[in-house]
Enzyme design. Structure first.
Site, mmCIF file in Angstrom:
data_model
loop_
_atom_site.group_PDB
_atom_site.id
_atom_site.type_symbol
_atom_site.label_atom_id
_atom_site.label_comp_id
_atom_site.label_asym_id
_atom_site.label_seq_id
_atom_site.Cartn_x
_atom_site.Cartn_y
_atom_site.Cartn_z
ATOM 1 N N SER A 1 -2.171 -0.151 14.981
ATOM 2 C CA SER A 1 -2.853 1.106 15.329
ATOM 3 C C SER A 1 -3.020 1.156 16.839
ATOM 4 O O SER A 1 -3.122 0.100 17.491
ATOM 5 C CB SER A 1 -4.230 1.137 14.670
ATOM 6 N N TYR B 1 -11.854 -3.538 12.829
ATOM 7 C CA TYR B 1 -10.522 -2.917 12.653
ATOM 8 C C TYR B 1 -9.647 -3.167 13.892
ATOM 9 O O TYR B 1 -8.472 -3.535 13.779
ATOM 10 C CB TYR B 1 -10.717 -1.419 12.411
ATOM 11 N N LYS C 1 -6.077 -5.145 14.087
ATOM 12 C CA LYS C 1 -4.844 -4.472 14.519
ATOM 13 C C LYS C 1 -4.266 -5.113 15.787
ATOM 14 O O LYS C 1 -3.049 -5.169 15.960
ATOM 15 C CB LYS C 1 -5.100 -2.973 14.711
ATOM 16 N N ARG D 1 -0.150 5.566 -1.454
ATOM 17 C CA ARG D 1 -0.875 6.684 -0.821
ATOM 18 C C ARG D 1 -0.546 6.755 0.668
ATOM 19 O O ARG D 1 -0.033 5.807 1.248
ATOM 20 C CB ARG D 1 -2.386 6.470 -0.965
ATOM 21 N N GLY E 1 0.832 -1.210 0.000
ATOM 22 C CA GLY E 1 0.000 0.000 0.000
ATOM 23 C C GLY E 1 0.859 1.250 0.000
ATOM 24 O O GLY E 1 0.558 2.218 0.704
ATOM 25 N N ALA F 1 -9.870 -5.584 16.048
ATOM 26 C CA ALA F 1 -9.482 -7.004 16.095
ATOM 27 C C ALA F 1 -8.332 -7.270 15.130
ATOM 28 O O ALA F 1 -7.377 -7.978 15.462
ATOM 29 C CB ALA F 1 -10.684 -7.887 15.757
ATOM 30 N N VAL G 1 -2.767 -7.705 -1.583
ATOM 31 C CA VAL G 1 -1.968 -8.474 -0.624
ATOM 32 C C VAL G 1 -2.810 -9.383 0.277
ATOM 33 O O VAL G 1 -2.256 -10.141 1.070
ATOM 34 C CB VAL G 1 -1.035 -7.568 0.230
ATOM 35 N N ASN H 1 1.934 -2.312 5.419
ATOM 36 C CA ASN H 1 1.208 -1.064 5.690
ATOM 37 C C ASN H 1 -0.228 -1.089 5.159
ATOM 38 O O ASN H 1 -1.083 -0.380 5.680
ATOM 39 C CB ASN H 1 1.995 0.099 5.054
HETATM 40 P P1 NAP Z 1 -5.021 5.114 3.231
HETATM 41 O O1 NAP Z 1 -4.568 6.497 2.900
HETATM 42 O O2 NAP Z 1 -6.474 4.781 3.151
HETATM 43 O O3 NAP Z 1 -4.191 4.095 2.321
HETATM 44 C C1 NAP Z 1 -4.414 2.724 2.405
HETATM 45 C C2 NAP Z 1 -3.381 2.030 1.556
HETATM 46 O O4 NAP Z 1 -3.576 0.618 1.670
HETATM 47 C C3 NAP Z 1 -3.504 2.389 0.073
HETATM 48 O O5 NAP Z 1 -2.217 2.593 -0.469
HETATM 49 C C4 NAP Z 1 -4.141 1.140 -0.530
HETATM 50 O O6 NAP Z 1 -3.743 0.894 -1.862
HETATM 51 C C5 NAP Z 1 -3.584 0.055 0.362
HETATM 52 N N1 NAP Z 1 -4.370 -1.166 0.330
HETATM 53 C C6 NAP Z 1 -5.594 -1.386 0.871
HETATM 54 N N2 NAP Z 1 -5.982 -2.643 0.618
HETATM 55 C C7 NAP Z 1 -4.982 -3.231 -0.090
HETATM 56 C C8 NAP Z 1 -4.777 -4.520 -0.619
HETATM 57 N N3 NAP Z 1 -5.704 -5.481 -0.470
HETATM 58 N N4 NAP Z 1 -3.636 -4.779 -1.290
HETATM 59 C C9 NAP Z 1 -2.684 -3.820 -1.452
HETATM 60 N N5 NAP Z 1 -2.810 -2.572 -0.945
HETATM 61 C C10 NAP Z 1 -3.956 -2.285 -0.278
HETATM 62 O O7 NAP Z 1 -4.591 4.703 4.690
HETATM 63 P P2 NAP Z 1 -3.433 5.257 5.662
HETATM 64 O O8 NAP Z 1 -4.059 6.170 6.615
HETATM 65 O O9 NAP Z 1 -2.252 5.653 4.876
HETATM 66 O O10 NAP Z 1 -3.125 3.900 6.477
HETATM 67 C C11 NAP Z 1 -1.973 3.108 6.255
HETATM 68 C C12 NAP Z 1 -1.873 2.095 7.386
HETATM 69 O O11 NAP Z 1 -1.791 2.799 8.626
HETATM 70 C C13 NAP Z 1 -3.093 1.190 7.508
HETATM 71 O O12 NAP Z 1 -2.687 -0.100 7.886
HETATM 72 C C14 NAP Z 1 -3.901 1.835 8.616
HETATM 73 O O13 NAP Z 1 -4.740 0.915 9.261
HETATM 74 C C15 NAP Z 1 -2.792 2.333 9.517
HETATM 75 N N6 NAP Z 1 -3.202 3.409 10.412
HETATM 76 C C16 NAP Z 1 -3.635 4.617 9.941
HETATM 77 C C17 NAP Z 1 -4.015 5.603 10.841
HETATM 78 C C18 NAP Z 1 -4.501 6.963 10.410
HETATM 79 O O14 NAP Z 1 -4.907 7.759 11.278
HETATM 80 N N7 NAP Z 1 -4.477 7.312 9.136
HETATM 81 C C19 NAP Z 1 -3.957 5.343 12.220
HETATM 82 C C20 NAP Z 1 -3.504 4.117 12.660
HETATM 83 C C21 NAP Z 1 -3.120 3.159 11.747
HETATM 84 P P3 NAP Z 1 -4.756 1.053 -3.117
HETATM 85 O O15 NAP Z 1 -5.220 2.484 -3.096
HETATM 86 O O16 NAP Z 1 -3.910 0.720 -4.299
HETATM 87 O O17 NAP Z 1 -5.886 0.079 -2.891
#
Ligand code: NAP
Length: 248
Positions: A143, A156, A160, A16, A13, A158, A65, A91
């Site tokens: 998370s 979510y 994490k 983005r 991922g 569960a 993935v 990620n």
């Molecule tokens: P995001 O902007 O929504 O980006 C999610 C990323 O995951 C995208 O690049 C997406 O790629 C990829 N993805 C989703 N499903 C996929 C799959 N099946 N195979 C390959 N790629 C996949 O989210 P983010 O905020 O950057 O979050 C990144 C990580 O940090 C996540 O694990 C999230 O749970 C964790 N996190 C985020 C926060 C927050 O506040 N933002 C807080 C705690 C933890 P595509 O667009 O190509 O599908």
């Protein structure tokens, strides 16, 4: 800062949000980056172009993935092209929030498959190559919700919390082979994932953060880069919380 010179790193991922910042940070420290994406091909290509423009090396790899066959094919291509994999950052993630009474079993399954199953599949596949090499660093993005819980996110949370258990178990399993496995637990970070939150929820969340601001994707990326590097050579099985003090 160039402490990842010569390392091959896969970021799932990576097109983005937090994944993009991780790709850029690891590249700035000298690693060659494989930017995995599922749907965001243009965004992933943009990350590769940015890294190359800055003098680094990167390539895209399309794969869902959560799909075992696609994960196997992606790793096969990486090992065939680059000979190895030194750093894996799991990620990729998604949310599908609702209170439990309204949440459908499909919403539970989709989040577990995308967040937890994908992490397990990529760890399993990367470990094979890393074990042969007797070195490697795996960083799983969990998370604070996996530690503290959050109403409306039973699926979510569960997934994490599962990542934290997976991280500790795998760290115990592969330490003897020179592989370190750690997790990073972001708090509330500015990305597409948090972009749609109502202003009221956003303000309340920021009030609960002692450092008084939402996290930037770069805040998470720097923690990942540290754990990926030899500076963290004696750290394994840990969850590093990067949340401005929200959960203590
Ligand atoms: P995001 O902007 O929504 O980006 C999610 C990323 O995951 C995208 O690049 C997406 O790629 C990829 N993805 C989703 N499903 C996929 C799959 N099946 N195979 C390959 N790629 C996949 O989210 P983010 O905020 O950057 O979050 C990144 C990580 O940090 C996540 O694990 C999230 O749970 C964790 N996190 C985020 C926060 C927050 O506040 N933002 C807080 C705690 C933890 P595509 O667009 O190509 O599908």
């Amino acid at each position: 800062m160039s402490n990842l010179e010569g390392k091959i790193a896969l970021v799932t991922g990576g097109g983005r949000g937090i994944g993009r910042a991780i790709c850029q940070e690891l590249a700035a420290r000298g690693a060659t980056i494989i930017v995995n994406y599922r749907r965001s091909g243009a965004a992933a290509a943009e990350v590769v172009a940015q890294i190359e423009k800055a003098g680094g090396a990167a390539r895209c790899a399309q794969a869902d993935v959560s799909d075992a066959d696609q994960v196997t094919a992606m790793f096969k291509a990486i090992v065939s092209d680059f000979g190895t994999i030194d750093i894996l950052v799991n990620n990729a993630g998604m949310t599908r929030d609702n209170i439990i009474m309204m949440m459908k079993p499909d919403d539970f399954d989709a989040v577990i498959e995308t967040n937890l199953r994908s992490c397990w599949l990529c760890c399993k596949t990367a470990a094979r190559t890393m074990m042969r090499k007797r070195s490697g660093s795996i960083i799983n993005i969990t998370s604070v919700v996996g530690i503290a819980g959050n109403g409306g996110q039973t699926n979510y949370a569960a997934s994490k919390a599962g990542i934290i258990g997976l991280t500790k178990s795998l760290a115990k399993e592969v330490a003897v082979r020179g592989i370190r496995v750690n997790a990073v637990a972001p708090g509330f970070v500015e990305t597409d994932m948090t972009a749609d939150l109502a202003d009221e929820i956003r303000e309340k969340a920021i009030e609960a953060i002692p450092l008084g601001r939402m996290g930037a994707a770069q805040d998470i990326a720097k923690a990942v880069a540290f754990l990926a590097s030899d500076e963290a050579a004696y750290i394994t099985g840990q969850t590093l919380v990067v949340d401005g003090g929200m959960v203590m």
